[in-house]
Design a protein around this motif. Structure first.
Motif, PDB file in Angstrom:
ATOM      1  N   UNK A 227      55.462  -9.544  16.562  1.00 18.56           N
ATOM      2  CA  UNK A 227      56.358  -8.437  16.903  1.00 18.56           C
ATOM      3  C   UNK A 227      57.071  -8.624  18.227  1.00 18.56           C
ATOM      4  N   UNK A 228      56.836  -9.735  18.895  1.00 17.26           N
ATOM      5  CA  UNK A 228      57.472  -9.969  20.194  1.00 17.26           C
ATOM      6  C   UNK A 228      58.785 -10.718  20.033  1.00 17.26           C
ATOM      7  N   UNK A 229      59.832 -10.235  20.659  1.00 21.78           N
ATOM      8  CA  UNK A 229      61.124 -10.916  20.689  1.00 21.78           C
ATOM      9  C   UNK A 229      61.416 -11.276  22.139  1.00 21.78           C
ATOM     10  N   UNK A 230      61.456 -12.563  22.416  1.00 24.29           N
ATOM     11  CA  UNK A 230      61.720 -12.976  23.785  1.00 24.29           C
ATOM     12  C   UNK A 230      61.290 -14.403  24.016  1.00 24.29           C
ATOM     13  N   UNK A 231      61.337 -14.813  25.269  1.00 26.72           N
ATOM     14  CA  UNK A 231      60.833 -16.118  25.660  1.00 26.72           C
ATOM     15  C   UNK A 231      59.554 -15.906  26.431  1.00 26.72           C
ATOM     16  N   UNK A 237      42.497 -14.268  29.303  1.00 31.21           N
ATOM     17  CA  UNK A 237      41.086 -14.636  29.288  1.00 31.21           C
ATOM     18  C   UNK A 237      40.255 -13.378  29.066  1.00 31.21           C
ATOM     19  N   UNK A 238      39.152 -13.556  28.381  1.00 37.33           N
ATOM     20  CA  UNK A 238      38.212 -12.461  28.165  1.00 37.33           C
ATOM     21  C   UNK A 238      37.112 -12.539  29.216  1.00 37.33           C
ATOM     22  N   UNK A 239      36.440 -11.428  29.410  1.00 35.39           N
ATOM     23  CA  UNK A 239      35.339 -11.407  30.358  1.00 35.39           C
ATOM     24  C   UNK A 239      34.198 -12.313  29.959  1.00 35.39           C
ATOM     25  N   UNK A 240      34.150 -12.674  28.683  1.00 36.21           N
ATOM     26  CA  UNK A 240      33.096 -13.558  28.188  1.00 36.21           C
ATOM     27  C   UNK A 240      33.434 -15.027  28.368  1.00 36.21           C
ATOM     28  N   UNK A 241      34.668 -15.343  28.814  1.00 42.81           N
ATOM     29  CA  UNK A 241      35.016 -16.720  29.106  1.00 42.81           C
ATOM     30  C   UNK A 241      36.029 -17.351  28.171  1.00 42.81           C
ATOM     31  N   UNK A 242      36.339 -16.709  27.057  1.00 45.01           N
ATOM     32  CA  UNK A 242      37.373 -17.238  26.168  1.00 45.01           C
ATOM     33  C   UNK A 242      38.718 -17.224  26.896  1.00 45.01           C
ATOM     34  N   UNK A 243      39.551 -18.232  26.616  1.00 39.66           N
ATOM     35  CA  UNK A 243      40.823 -18.374  27.329  1.00 39.66           C
ATOM     36  C   UNK A 243      41.895 -18.861  26.370  1.00 39.66           C
ATOM     37  N   UNK A 244      43.148 -18.451  26.597  1.00 41.92           N
ATOM     38  CA  UNK A 244      44.232 -18.959  25.761  1.00 41.92           C
ATOM     39  C   UNK A 244      45.559 -18.939  26.513  1.00 41.92           C
ATOM     40  N   UNK A 245      46.508 -19.715  25.987  1.00 45.81           N
ATOM     41  CA  UNK A 245      47.914 -19.644  26.398  1.00 45.81           C
ATOM     42  C   UNK A 245      48.741 -19.807  25.135  1.00 45.81           C
ATOM     43  N   UNK A 246      49.635 -18.865  24.884  1.00 42.95           N
ATOM     44  CA  UNK A 246      50.473 -18.848  23.683  1.00 42.95           C
ATOM     45  C   UNK A 246      51.935 -18.992  24.077  1.00 42.95           C
ATOM     46  N   UNK A 247      52.650 -19.884  23.392  1.00 43.68           N
ATOM     47  CA  UNK A 247      54.064 -20.144  23.673  1.00 43.68           C
ATOM     48  C   UNK A 247      54.935 -19.590  22.551  1.00 43.68           C
ATOM     49  N   UNK A 248      56.129 -19.097  22.909  1.00 49.84           N
ATOM     50  CA  UNK A 248      57.027 -18.518  21.908  1.00 49.84           C
ATOM     51  C   UNK A 248      57.495 -19.579  20.910  1.00 49.84           C
ATOM     52  N   UNK A 249      57.881 -19.158  19.691  1.00 51.93           N
ATOM     53  CA  UNK A 249      58.203 -20.118  18.620  1.00 51.93           C
ATOM     54  C   UNK A 249      59.369 -21.045  18.927  1.00 51.93           C
ATOM     55  N   UNK A 250      60.294 -20.616  19.785  1.00 55.94           N
ATOM     56  CA  UNK A 250      61.458 -21.444  20.115  1.00 55.94           C
ATOM     57  C   UNK A 250      61.227 -22.328  21.340  1.00 55.94           C
ATOM     58  N   UNK A 604      75.044 -18.216  22.425  1.00 54.06           N
ATOM     59  CA  UNK A 604      74.268 -18.384  21.189  1.00 54.06           C
ATOM     60  C   UNK A 604      72.804 -18.059  21.451  1.00 54.06           C
ATOM     61  N   UNK A 605      72.474 -16.783  21.407  1.00 53.91           N
ATOM     62  CA  UNK A 605      71.111 -16.342  21.692  1.00 53.91           C
ATOM     63  C   UNK A 605      70.167 -16.719  20.558  1.00 53.91           C
ATOM     64  N   UNK A 606      68.955 -17.162  20.896  1.00 48.40           N
ATOM     65  CA  UNK A 606      68.029 -17.623  19.858  1.00 48.40           C
ATOM     66  C   UNK A 606      67.309 -16.512  19.105  1.00 48.40           C
ATOM     67  N   UNK A 607      67.333 -15.277  19.626  1.00 46.81           N
ATOM     68  CA  UNK A 607      66.636 -14.188  18.948  1.00 46.81           C
ATOM     69  C   UNK A 607      67.547 -12.973  18.837  1.00 46.81           C
ATOM     70  N   UNK A 608      67.274 -12.093  17.877  1.00 50.62           N
ATOM     71  CA  UNK A 608      68.093 -10.874  17.729  1.00 50.62           C
ATOM     72  C   UNK A 608      68.100 -10.015  18.980  1.00 50.62           C
ATOM     73  N   UNK A 609      66.968  -9.978  19.683  1.00 48.96           N
ATOM     74  CA  UNK A 609      66.905  -9.151  20.884  1.00 48.96           C
ATOM     75  C   UNK A 609      67.918  -9.564  21.927  1.00 48.96           C
TER      76      UNK A 609
END
Length: 629
Positions: A227-231, A237-250, A604-609
């Motif tokens: 549901x996110x439109x943008x770059x 990170x969770x308090x239990x130690x799990x960690x992530x980094x997510x990059x936009x599709x473009x 030429x914007x890559x997303x509708x937003x």
């Protein structure tokens, strides 16, 4: 010549060994913290409005803190934060404590570190808007810390979806809203595991630990991010130690990672990781667009496709300006940008290199300048070879003639030196402009008065304010016959909505120039036509959206707009002729083939937003809503 602002930079570290391991191998419990400091300092270029640091202690006993955060405002925020952390550690005499005590109680000595450097693109400021953001909970697996390099274009829609679920966000900002969205999805994942392990007969601490050990971040991200439109690069990170980094599709915003058996690292720029961890370029990977690097509580690392990879729209401005030029590819690309301008520069000089002086302003344009100089040298070498061949054919070739031909060199000089910081905020109007004109000192005696042409390259010309108030006046003091300002990037015509602080529509010098051209040509009615078309687009579905603002530029060539920009930005009392040469879109894509995102140049914007917001920006401009972007 006028600094652009970037949304921010990120840095994350996950230590994969017990803390005692780093003390024994590297001589300090501060190994992770020191590395985070270096990652942030070496990305200081990405944010000077504020900074924040977060830390998770995975082995803190009940009744003691396991989530630590420190934030500060201003260009000295990094130093302020780490000074505060070091003071806290000094107060507990960290070097005198046992490993068990350090692992359990020492502040900011943990297994997960998060760093953030902020530049605002929203106009909002203050400590409440500085990352990382926290969603605290007594359950470690429900506590969430978040930071990111991002700008969402559909904040209203995201906000409404959060409120419709019954949540009550404290602040209307994309960071807080995303934090709440992810928190809601994380709660659902916790509830799923809670019921699963309850049915298996677990209760209390065993059940809580089982939940922590089995949290799956993939459905948490997959249920939220579509549901996110943008770059964006969203780090958590969770308090239990799990960690992530997510990059936009473009791949609009950059992200790189490295891991071995000791550490997992994420940062906004590749050479930063190379330098801080002393690893070769091949060991540092680019995070695939649409994917997330995920590290679970046990330290298992995976790169998972969450959103699918969309059309490549990696930001070309990252390569032109923002990212550090120490990256091998970026260095080559910036040199290519300079070389690609040689033809236009020679045309402006009427091919008279003997009466041309070349330089650059500011320092960020130095690499493009080197490429430009190499291209001009190559042209000069061809000219010398042709002259020698011609003289040989004419029978006039001699040693003296060869030496005369070979003595022709490019005249490369250091024209401007920025050696003072004038406090222009104390002045207003013309007084301020007069002070701004003296920010740079010039090198006298390198230009032949009223004969030489002065060629100065910059990496971008966006608003043109500094050019008019300072640079051209400063260069004119050298009394050149002509001043040629060269931009290694194309004309910036449209706002950016994915993380770069581009100005409001009416502040772009290219936009102001084309409006003036329309008026001069008796085509002013086009301004109203575009306004009406933008209004019609307000309720159009995503599939039928179009950037109506393109029609403003359509009647004119790039050269016509460049000439008008030069006329508008030249102060009235300037003696020299002034022209501005811009990179072409074709030249940009040839030089930077892997990062074709060019919406601020092409529209030429890559997303509708992005399309919705550029049409809205024009409506605000036309209606005189100057405080809105």
């Amino acid at each position: 010549m006028e600094p652009l602002k970037h949304e921010c930079g990120v840095a994350m570290i996950r230590l994969l060994k017990p803390l005692e391991y780093y003390k024994q191998k590297y001589g300090t419990y501060l190994y992770g913290l020191n590395k985070l400091y270096l990652l942030m300092e070496k990305q200081h270029n990405r944010g000077q409005e504020g900074a924040g640091v977060g830390c998770i202690k995975m082995h803190s006993p009940a009744g003691s803190e396991y989530v630590f955060r420190e934030r500060a405002l201003g260009s000295g925020a990094i130093q302020e934060i780490f000074s505060s952390i070091n003071s806290q550690l000094a107060n507990v005499h960290i070097n005198e404590q046992s490993n068990e005590w350090v692992e359990s109680y020492a502040p900011f000595i943990g297994e997960v570190y998060m760093g953030h450097l902020r530049y605002s693109t929203t106009g909002r400021s203050g400590l409440n808007y500085v990352h990382p953001f926290l969603r605290r909970n007594n359950w470690c697996s429900r506590s969430l810390m978040l930071c990111g390099n991002f700008n969402m274009t559909n904040v209203d829609e995201i906000f409404n979806s959060v409120v419709e679920k019954g949540q009550h966000p404290r602040i209307y900002s994309d960071t807080v809203i995303i934090l709440e969205q992810l928190g809601y999805a994380l709660d659902k994942e916790n509830n799923r595991l809670y019921h699963e392990f309850t049915e298996k007969g677990l209760d209390g601490i065993p059940r809580a630990l089982a939940i922590e050990d089995n949290i799956d971040l993939r459905p948490v991200l997959a249920s939220t991010a579509p549901g996110w439109d943008g770059g964006y690069v969203i780090c958590g990170t969770l308090g239990s130690g799990d960690m992530w980094a997510l990059r936009d599709p473009h791949g609009i915003r950059p992200a790189f990672y490295y891991y071995d058996d000791e550490v997992v690292v994420v940062a906004s720029e590749r050479p930063v990781i190379q330098t801080v961890f002393n690893v070769p370029r091949r060991a540092v990977n680019e995070l695939t667009p649409g994917s997330a690097i995920i590290v679970n509580k046990a330290g298992k690392v995976s790169v998972d496709d969450i959103l699918g990879m969309g059309r490549n729209e990696r930001c070309s401005f990252e390569r032109i300006y923002f990212s550090r030029g120490s990256d091998a590819d970026i260095y080559k690309e910036r040199k290519a940008l300079g070389r690609n301008l040689v033809g236009k520069i020679l045309h402006e000089l009427d091919y008279d290199l003997a009466h041309a002086v070349f330089s650059f302003i500011p320092n960020t344009a130095e690499v493009a300048f080197i490429g430009m100089a190499e291209g001009l040298e190559k042209h000069l070498d061809r000219y010398k070879a042709d002259r020698i061949m011609a003289c040989n054919a004419e029978g006039t070739l001699s040693r003296d003639m060869i030496e005369k031909i070979m003595s022709q060199k490019l005249r490369i000089e250091k024209v401007a030196i920025k050696d003072i910081k004038l406090r222009t905020f104390i002045a207003e109007g013309e007084s301020r402009n007069d002070l701004a004109a003296h920010v740079y000192d010039v090198t006298y005696g390198i230009v032949e008065n009223d004969v030489d042409t002065l060629v100065v390259i910059d990496d971008s010309i966006v608003r043109g304010t500094t050019l008019k108030q300072s640079i051209i006046k400063m260069l004119d003091r050298l009394h050149p016959r002509k001043i040629v300002i060269v931009s290694s990037s194309p004309q910036v015509r449209y706002p950016d909505y994915y993380g770069i602080d581009m100005s409001r529509m009416g502040e772009f010098c290219a936009f102001r120039a084309v409006v003036e051209l329309l008026k001069e040509k008796g085509m002013e009615n086009r301004l109203e036509e575009v306004y009406n078309r933008c209004l019609e687009q307000e309720n159009v579905d995503d599939a039928h959206l179009e950037n109506c603002v393109k029609a403003i530029y359509a009647p004119f060539t790039d050269d016509e707009i460049s000439a008008k920009i030069a006329s508008m930005l030249t102060p009235d009392d300037t003696s020299a002729e002034v022209s501005i040469v811009y990179q072409s879109l074709e030249g940009l894509h040839e030089a930077v083939p892997g990062c074709p995102g060019d919406w601020y140049f092409s529209g030429n914007y890559p997303t509708p937003g992005g399309i919705r917001l550029v049409n809205r920006a024009y409506i605000n401009y036309y209606e005189g809503n100057v405080d809105k972007r």
